[in-house]
Scaffold this active site. Structure first.
Site, PDB file in Angstrom:
ATOM      1  N   LYS A  40       0.840  -1.216   0.000  1.00 57.13           N
ATOM      2  CA  LYS A  40       0.000   0.000   0.000  1.00 57.13           C
ATOM      3  C   LYS A  40       0.864   1.250   0.000  1.00 57.13           C
ATOM      4  CE  LYS A  40       0.588   1.273   4.592  1.00 57.13           C
ATOM      5  NZ  LYS A  40       1.364   2.429   5.040  1.00 57.13           N
ATOM      6  N   PRO A 124       9.545  -4.778   0.747  1.00 56.04           N
ATOM      7  CA  PRO A 124      10.552  -4.608   1.799  1.00 56.04           C
ATOM      8  C   PRO A 124       9.911  -4.345   3.165  1.00 56.04           C
ATOM      9  CG  PRO A 124      10.835  -2.948   0.049  1.00 56.04           C
ATOM     10  CD  PRO A 124       9.613  -3.736  -0.280  1.00 56.04           C
ATOM     11  N   ALA A 127       9.175  -0.362   5.559  1.00 55.67           N
ATOM     12  CA  ALA A 127       9.275   0.528   4.402  1.00 55.67           C
ATOM     13  C   ALA A 127       8.037   1.393   4.224  1.00 55.67           C
ATOM     14  CB  ALA A 127       9.502  -0.312   3.138  1.00 55.67           C
ATOM     15  N   GLY A 130       3.299  -1.585   4.167  1.00 50.02           N
ATOM     16  CA  GLY A 130       2.263  -2.445   4.770  1.00 50.02           C
ATOM     17  C   GLY A 130       2.394  -3.918   4.450  1.00 50.02           C
ATOM     18  N   GLY A 131       3.598  -4.374   4.110  1.00 48.95           N
ATOM     19  CA  GLY A 131       3.766  -5.775   3.699  1.00 48.95           C
ATOM     20  C   GLY A 131       3.292  -6.782   4.742  1.00 48.95           C
ATOM     21  N   SER A 133       1.241  -6.373   7.200  1.00 44.85           N
ATOM     22  CA  SER A 133      -0.209  -6.257   7.415  1.00 44.85           C
ATOM     23  C   SER A 133      -0.971  -6.915   6.272  1.00 44.85           C
ATOM     24  CB  SER A 133      -0.615  -4.779   7.500  1.00 44.85           C
ATOM     25  OG  SER A 133       0.092  -4.144   8.531  1.00 44.85           O
ATOM     26  N   ASP A 166      -3.022  -1.550  10.367  1.00 46.08           N
ATOM     27  CA  ASP A 166      -3.166  -1.485   8.909  1.00 46.08           C
ATOM     28  C   ASP A 166      -3.782  -2.745   8.298  1.00 46.08           C
ATOM     29  OD1 ASP A 166      -2.197   1.047   8.637  1.00 46.08           O
ATOM     30  OD2 ASP A 166      -0.165   0.453   8.071  1.00 46.08           O
TER      31      ASP A 166
HETATM   32  O1  C5P Z   1      -0.794  -1.167  14.901  1.00 44.76           O
HETATM   33  P1  C5P Z   1       0.649  -1.431  14.596  1.00 44.76           P
HETATM   34  O2  C5P Z   1       1.222  -2.551  15.426  1.00 44.76           O
HETATM   35  O3  C5P Z   1       0.914  -1.615  13.146  1.00 44.76           O
HETATM   36  O4  C5P Z   1       1.413  -0.100  15.002  1.00 44.76           O
HETATM   37  C1  C5P Z   1       2.801  -0.062  15.244  1.00 44.76           C
HETATM   38  C2  C5P Z   1       3.088   1.068  16.199  1.00 44.76           C
HETATM   39  O5  C5P Z   1       2.845   2.325  15.558  1.00 44.76           O
HETATM   40  C3  C5P Z   1       2.183   1.077  17.427  1.00 44.76           C
HETATM   41  O6  C5P Z   1       2.729   0.300  18.454  1.00 44.76           O
HETATM   42  C4  C5P Z   1       2.139   2.546  17.798  1.00 44.76           C
HETATM   43  O7  C5P Z   1       3.296   2.888  18.529  1.00 44.76           O
HETATM   44  C5  C5P Z   1       2.237   3.254  16.453  1.00 44.76           C
HETATM   45  N1  C5P Z   1       0.925   3.674  15.916  1.00 44.76           N
HETATM   46  C6  C5P Z   1       0.301   4.783  16.442  1.00 44.76           C
HETATM   47  N2  C5P Z   1      -0.901   5.189  15.932  1.00 44.76           N
HETATM   48  C7  C5P Z   1      -1.482   4.512  14.914  1.00 44.76           C
HETATM   49  C8  C5P Z   1      -0.863   3.377  14.358  1.00 44.76           C
HETATM   50  C9  C5P Z   1       0.352   2.979  14.882  1.00 44.76           C
HETATM   51  O8  C5P Z   1       0.819   5.420  17.361  1.00 44.76           O
HETATM   52  N3  C5P Z   1      -2.653   4.952  14.431  1.00 44.76           N
END
Ligand code: C5P
Length: 318
Positions: A40, A124, A127, A130-131, A133, A166
């Protein structure tokens, strides 16, 4: 797995019966299924504030692109979930989003046969594409069908949000606006369907670190959607509407990103944008020829890898 751009547009996140394969000398056949997990790009990204749960409130227009990972699943003997990956740097245990997706679905499915998942990585890591996810979303969808769990798309998105913010956006086809921490997904029509040159730096950037560096500055609600206006039907008009509130934070966490973007823009005279929390940069172009021409100039002038991809549009998904 060899597929054309058209195949990717049609097959993105759909499940197809896989071919007979040779693995470790033994033939695997019959029960094998494959899925394509597209990457994405965030065309726009507003950070609207910090939430009580520690995440950040977002508004972002996101498109899927024709850079994809491949996933094969087949029954096997041994432990309930086994993963192999073409990239030896990627863990294949509970730290892998694919493992978590398979484990969540397995719980809903009762006691299905032990499963082997092969992950063919092209996107990658770290990057902003969103790979991980997308891989998880593709596995949720594939196993929901394979094990006849019967979850609706909305239930899969709910489950996906437990794996990562994501994941749900990959369970809705075509361009979307995401809200909340990323788990609210609304399908939208993007007036532009062109070509992109992706610049893939030799470094990744940790998402959590970029969010931690956010200084409270961001666009207002609604700004992210302006790129959906019918006037943004050309690359030039679209580019003027693109922004990313995480770009400055990513540049503070990884100064090489800022330098690379400056170098690219000075050498090519095109505008480059950061996707998500980086590290990938992209430029938008209306024609394939123009995209290929720009792509050819990047490695010699800036010393980084680049690649031409397409947006997977609404019509491709129908
Ligand atoms: O949800 P995910 O594990 O992909 O997010 C990785 C990190 O990015 C989270 O632990 C958080 O620190 C940060 N994040 C955030 N706000 C979001 C998405 C991600 O602060 N909307």
């Amino acid at each position: 797995m060899v597929v054309s751009n058209v195949d990717i547009c049609r097959a993105a996140n759909r499940i197809v019966p896989g071919p007979i394969a040779q693995i470790d000398g033994s033939l695997i056949s019959g029960d094998r299924q494959s899925a394509i997990a597209p990457g994405k790009l965030n065309l726009t990204l507003s950070v609207l504030g910090k939430r009580p749960d520690g995440y950040h409130e977002l508004e972002s227009v996101v498109v899927k692109i024709t850079l994809y990972d491949g996933i094969d699943a087949f029954d096997c003997g041994g432990p309930p979930i086994q993963i192999t990956c073409t990239d030896p740097a990627i863990p294949t245990d509970a730290r892998n989003t694919v493992w978590r997706a398979a484990s969540l679905l397995r719980r809903q499915a009762g006691q299905p046969a032990p499963l082997h998942i092969q992950l063919h990585k092209r996107i990658p890591i770290a990057a902003g594409l969103g790979g991980g996810s997308s891989d998880a979303a593709a596995v949720l969808r594939l196993l929901n069908q394979r094990w006849q769990v019967g979850l609706s798309d909305a239930q899969l998105r709910e489950l996906g949000s437990e794996i990562g913010s994501d994941v749900p956006l990959f369970l809705t086809p075509g361009p979307v606006v995401i809200g909340g921490r990323g788990q609210q997904v609304e399908p939208v029509h993007l007036p532009w369907c062109g070509w992109l040159v992706l610049v893939l730096p030799p470094f990744g950037i940790a998402t959590a670190e970029v969010y931690r560096a956010w200084d409270g500055r961001g666009h207002n609600p609604g700004a992210a959607r302006q790129c959906l206006d019918a006037r943004c039907h050309s690359a030039a008009a679209l580019t003027g509407a693109l922004f990313n509130d995480l770009e400055a934070c990513a540049g503070r966490v990884e100064p090489r990103l800022r330098e690379l973007k400056q170098g690219l823009e000075a050498n090519t005279r095109y505008r480059f944008h950061v996707t998500g929390s980086g590290s990938t940069l992209f430029a938008c172009l209306d024609s394939h020829d123009e995209a290929e021409q720009l792509n050819r100039r990047i490695a010699p002038t800036c010393g980084v890898t680049s690649q031409v991809v397409r947006v997977i549009s609404n019509t491709d998904c129908e």
